[in-house]
Enzyme design. Structure first.
Site, PDB file in Angstrom:
ATOM      1  N   LEU A  10       0.820  -1.202   0.000  1.00  0.00           N
ATOM      2  CA  LEU A  10       0.000   0.000   0.000  1.00  0.00           C
ATOM      3  C   LEU A  10       0.857   1.257   0.000  1.00  0.00           C
ATOM      4  O   LEU A  10       1.795   1.390   0.802  1.00  0.00           O
ATOM      5  CB  LEU A  10      -0.915   0.023   1.235  1.00  0.00           C
ATOM      6  CG  LEU A  10      -1.948  -1.090   1.330  1.00  0.00           C
ATOM      7  CD1 LEU A  10      -2.586  -1.101   2.705  1.00  0.00           C
ATOM      8  CD2 LEU A  10      -3.012  -0.934   0.255  1.00  0.00           C
ATOM      9  N   ASP A  11       0.560   2.164  -0.914  1.00  0.00           N
ATOM     10  CA  ASP A  11       1.153   3.491  -0.865  1.00  0.00           C
ATOM     11  C   ASP A  11       0.532   4.236   0.312  1.00  0.00           C
ATOM     12  O   ASP A  11      -0.620   3.976   0.683  1.00  0.00           O
ATOM     13  CB  ASP A  11       0.865   4.218  -2.181  1.00  0.00           C
ATOM     14  CG  ASP A  11       1.326   5.658  -2.142  1.00  0.00           C
ATOM     15  OD1 ASP A  11       2.517   5.884  -1.904  1.00  0.00           O
ATOM     16  OD2 ASP A  11       0.473   6.551  -2.324  1.00  0.00           O
TER      17      ASP A  11
END
Length: 778
Positions: A465-466
């Site tokens: 996940l960014d």
């Protein structure tokens, strides 16, 4: 500047890639594209069918996907649900599998398809003629009617009534069977036509020239037992199966029709003289001013220029709480203005609106093919020829070794094998589940780009996940300004905001907004440059300004070590630090914090409970990244990642044998999204991210990933159930139809019973697929 500031620079020149073309290209003049890429002439419409003719970030909708009036269906593009590469203008049938084609994109006004109306009419008229045929043949033995009429007279009446059923009501099956032979693609209609045709031809000869048959086959009055009732009943039962299938397939387009129904048909246009005029939405042009009153739906995508309102955006975000809109706010077509009134400027109209592109994405996904379908396709490829061989062997065995009258037994068992083995259920197993599942996802803000992404999502065990815009709100705020000696806070912010004004990145917007709130005068920037993932450079009032990470400033000859201690304190509070240099000197730094989305913690908890490994990627410094990781309970944090490195991180995890999904929203996330097994884009993010992803979450929060995984597991479980039903049915049905029980129990499967069982198998697969509409996504 920290890498996160370079996540997304101004991309107003971004061009959307065209929607993927079907194999071999589109052929608007009614041509077909076969799986191997060869082009075939258009489907031949069945005779009766002619009587019925008389947000940014997604690929643009082709003209053929725009709604077309129902009365002009010859101008609507149709495709096969099982073979999406087959395209033609107007209704028809697939030359590969024989299934009725359906519109590439349903319309809100569309009623029953021409195919459904045609099959329904054939079914009812066929039934009316079949009932007396069935009564004469089967009932005659019980009521002694055959004895009163005589078998030859009974045969003649059955010929008159049964022939229209086989040759008119069942004519589409013969047309499709002939096409399957010409196209060298045998299918279910090949078996149906062969079975009913053999029974009908035998009965015709038996009625017209009984003397040609051996004495052992003739009755006392010289007549021959015939099978008009079997051919007619089989035809009617197959027609019933087609009607039920077509009705069920229309239900799968319910999600698309519901989305299309969100868009209003008319709107109020504000003319140049200030007067209001009600006009069709189709007539709206970019730049037009439109008035939206309380209780009305927003007609197109645009921006408020006057007034305010509270808009229900649940159709996009899934959130039921209305969103306050004021001058400058963006609004989306199909959303509902609950209170207040406003005037908006149209920015995206027609096929460019987010709603139109959502509809197109859902339609394209429903036509896409999951990898698991390849197995069904391979089986179907050899299944029909194998069934014909089995039917011939069955006929031969009964003819030479069966009881008297051997020919009759041989015929009915061979016909029963052909009918019961129709692979229609096998062909429907995967497409029906995909169509229902994709529609279900769209209703909950989960847009599936293709069936392959839906299938892979079930197997994901690692989620990368960014941070910015994915785990966090993506609406950061300036929380601290630390000037260096010789500079004031205002100097630092004014210079930084001036160079950042050209960017649309959330961090840049936070800086500019804070400067405007402080009423600082921003000046024009020249010689602007934005090295991706590093920072920005520009001249403000003839002074070169450099901003970004400490490493980037060092590359430009500016030492930031004097403020490192203060910067580390801000990073420990999960803030992003952006250093600013002016005229070759350190001016200071700005700390920006981005609130974590309220839905992020429960979503992460649910994903962890499902056994998903969570990894956070960010361009932020290590201290900031670890602080955010601690808040969210994420143990694996990869900080100071440049855009090009995100794809490498994903690849490394895949090389470890992991099935990786990546969630992101920025331009810099696109390489990682493309490299992952499944790319998941936040619908609130950028164009490039959504173009690179297999799944888009319109709500922009991680609960959408939980929903996507739930949907994937439900769809794949449903497909496996369908395939099991199909295989089990055929494995059990063919031996029964061939008469394997006759030597032991004296039992034979009538062709009529075989036809009923064949129809039931398709209905069971369709019914099981429609159960997906009841899956709980949360």
């Amino acid at each position: 500047m920290q890498n996160s500031l370079g996540d997304a620079r101004d991309h107003t020149d971004h061009q959307h890639p065209a929607a993927p073309a079907v194999a071999g290209g589109e052929h608007p003049h009614g041509q077909h594209v076969m799986p191997d890429g060869t082009v075939m002439e258009g489907a031949r419409h069945e005779p009766a069918a002619h009587e019925h003719h008389g947000h940014s970030g997604h690929a643009h909708v082709p003209a053929s996907a725009k709604p077309v009036a129902q009365s002009d269906q010859s101008q609507v593009e149709y495709t096969c649900p099982m073979h999406p590469q087959v395209r033609q203008m107007g209704p028809g049938y697939c030359p590969i599998c024989g299934m009725a084609l359906e519109p590439v994109l349903a319309t809100a006004e569309q009623g029953e398809s021409p195919e459904l109306r045609d099959m329904t009419r054939r079914f009812w008229l066929g039934t009316a003629l079949t009932v007396p045929v069935f009564a004469l043949e089967m009932g005659g033995h019980l009521t002694n009617l055959n004895h009163l009429l005589g078998q030859q007279w009974s045969n003649g009446i059955q010929l008159l009534l049964g022939t229209p059923v086989v040759l008119w009501a069942g004519w589409p099956f013969f047309v499709r069977a002939l096409a399957s032979v010409k196209n060298r693609s045998l299918n279910m209609f090949s078996l149906i036509a062969l079975g009913t045709g053999a029974a009908w031809l035998y009965s015709i000869v038996g009625t017209a020239a009984p003397q040609l048959f051996p004495a052992g086959l003739r009755l006392a009055d010289g007549a021959v037992p015939i099978y008009f009732e079997a051919a007619a009943v089989i035809t009617v039962l197959v027609l019933l199966g087609q009607v039920l299938e077509l009705r069920a397939r229309e239900k799968t387009s319910g999600a698309i029709k519901a989305l299309l129904g969100l868009a209003p048909k008319t709107t109020v246009k504000v003319n140049a003289d200030g007067s209001d005029e009600t006009v069709p939405v189709d007539a709206i042009q970019e730049g037009d001013l439109l008035r939206v009153r309380p209780g009305e739906k927003v007609p197109v995508d645009g921006e408020l220029t006057e007034g305010k309102g509270n808009v229900d955006e649940s159709m996009v975000t899934g959130e039921p709480v209305p969103v306050a809109k004021s001058i400058g706010s963006k609004v989306t077509a199909g959303t509902l203005n609950q209170t207040g009134g406003f005037v908006m400027r149209a920015e995206k109209v027609g096929a460019d609106t987010l709603l139109s592109q959502i509809v197109h994405m859902v339609a394209a996904a429903q036509r896409s093919r999951a990898p698991i379908q390849r197995m069904a396709d391979q089986v179907a490829g050899w299944f029909v020829p194998a069934v014909i061989v089995v039917a011939v062997l069955t006929f031969v065995v009964w003819l030479f070794w069966g009881p008297s009258p051997a020919f009759s037994y041989a015929l009915i068992t061979a016909v029963a094998v052909l009918i019961i083995a129709c692979p229609c259920a096998l062909g429907l197993a995967t497409p029906m589940s995909i169509m229902v599942g994709v529609g279900k996802g769209a209703q909950h803000g989960v847009l599936i780009r293709d069936a392959e992404a839906l299938e892979r999502m079930e197997k994901v065990d690692t989620l990368v996940l960014d941070k910015t815009g994915t785990l966090t709100e993506g609406r950061p705020k300036v929380v601290h300004i630390e000037p260096a000696n010789g500079f004031s806070k205002e100097d630092v912010l004014q210079k930084l905001a001036s160079v950042e004004r050209a960017s649309e990145h959330p961090l840049a917007l936070a800086i500019v907004n804070d400067a405007l709130e402080r009423k600082l005068a921003l000046t024009a920037v020249t010689d602007f440059d934005s090295p991706v993932g590093k920072g920005v450079v520009g001249s403000v009032e003839d002074v070169q300004v450099v901003s970004g990470s400490g490493k980037f400033l060092a590359e430009n000859g500016i030492d930031v070590s004097i403020l490192n201690t203060s910067a580390e304190v801000q990073r420990s509070k999960a803030a992003t630090v952006i250093f600013v240099g002016a005229g070759g000197k350190l001016a200071g730094f700005v700390a920006i914090a981005d609130p974590i989305k309220a839905t992020t913690p429960p979503a992460l908890q649910a994903l962890k409970a499902a056994g998903i490994r969570i990894v956070m990627l960010t361009g932020d410094g290590k201290t900031t990244a670890e602080a955010v990781g601690r808040q969210l309970g994420i143990d694996e944090v990869v900080a100071e990642v440049f855009p090009e490195d995100k794809a490498a991180v994903v690849k490394r995890m895949r090389d470890e044998g992991r099935v990786v999904a990546m969630g992101g929203d920025g331009v810099n996330d696109a390489p990682g999204l493309s490299s992952a097994d499944v790319g998941v884009a936040m619908g609130t993010g950028t164009d490039v991210a959504m173009e690179s992803a297999g799944i888009t979450l319109l709500g922009g929060d991680l609960m959408g990933i939980v929903r996507a995984r739930t949907l994937s597991r439900g769809v794949m479980r449903n497909i496996r159930q369908n395939l099991f039903l199909s295989f089990a049915y055929n494995v059990a049905g063919i031996p029964l139809a061939a008469g394997v029980l006759y030597p032991f129990f004296g039992l034979l499967l009538s062709p009529v019973v075989a036809a009923a069982a064949m129809a039931l198998s398709s209905v069971s697969v369709i019914g099981n697929s429609l159960r997906l509409r009841t899956v709980k996504m949360d």
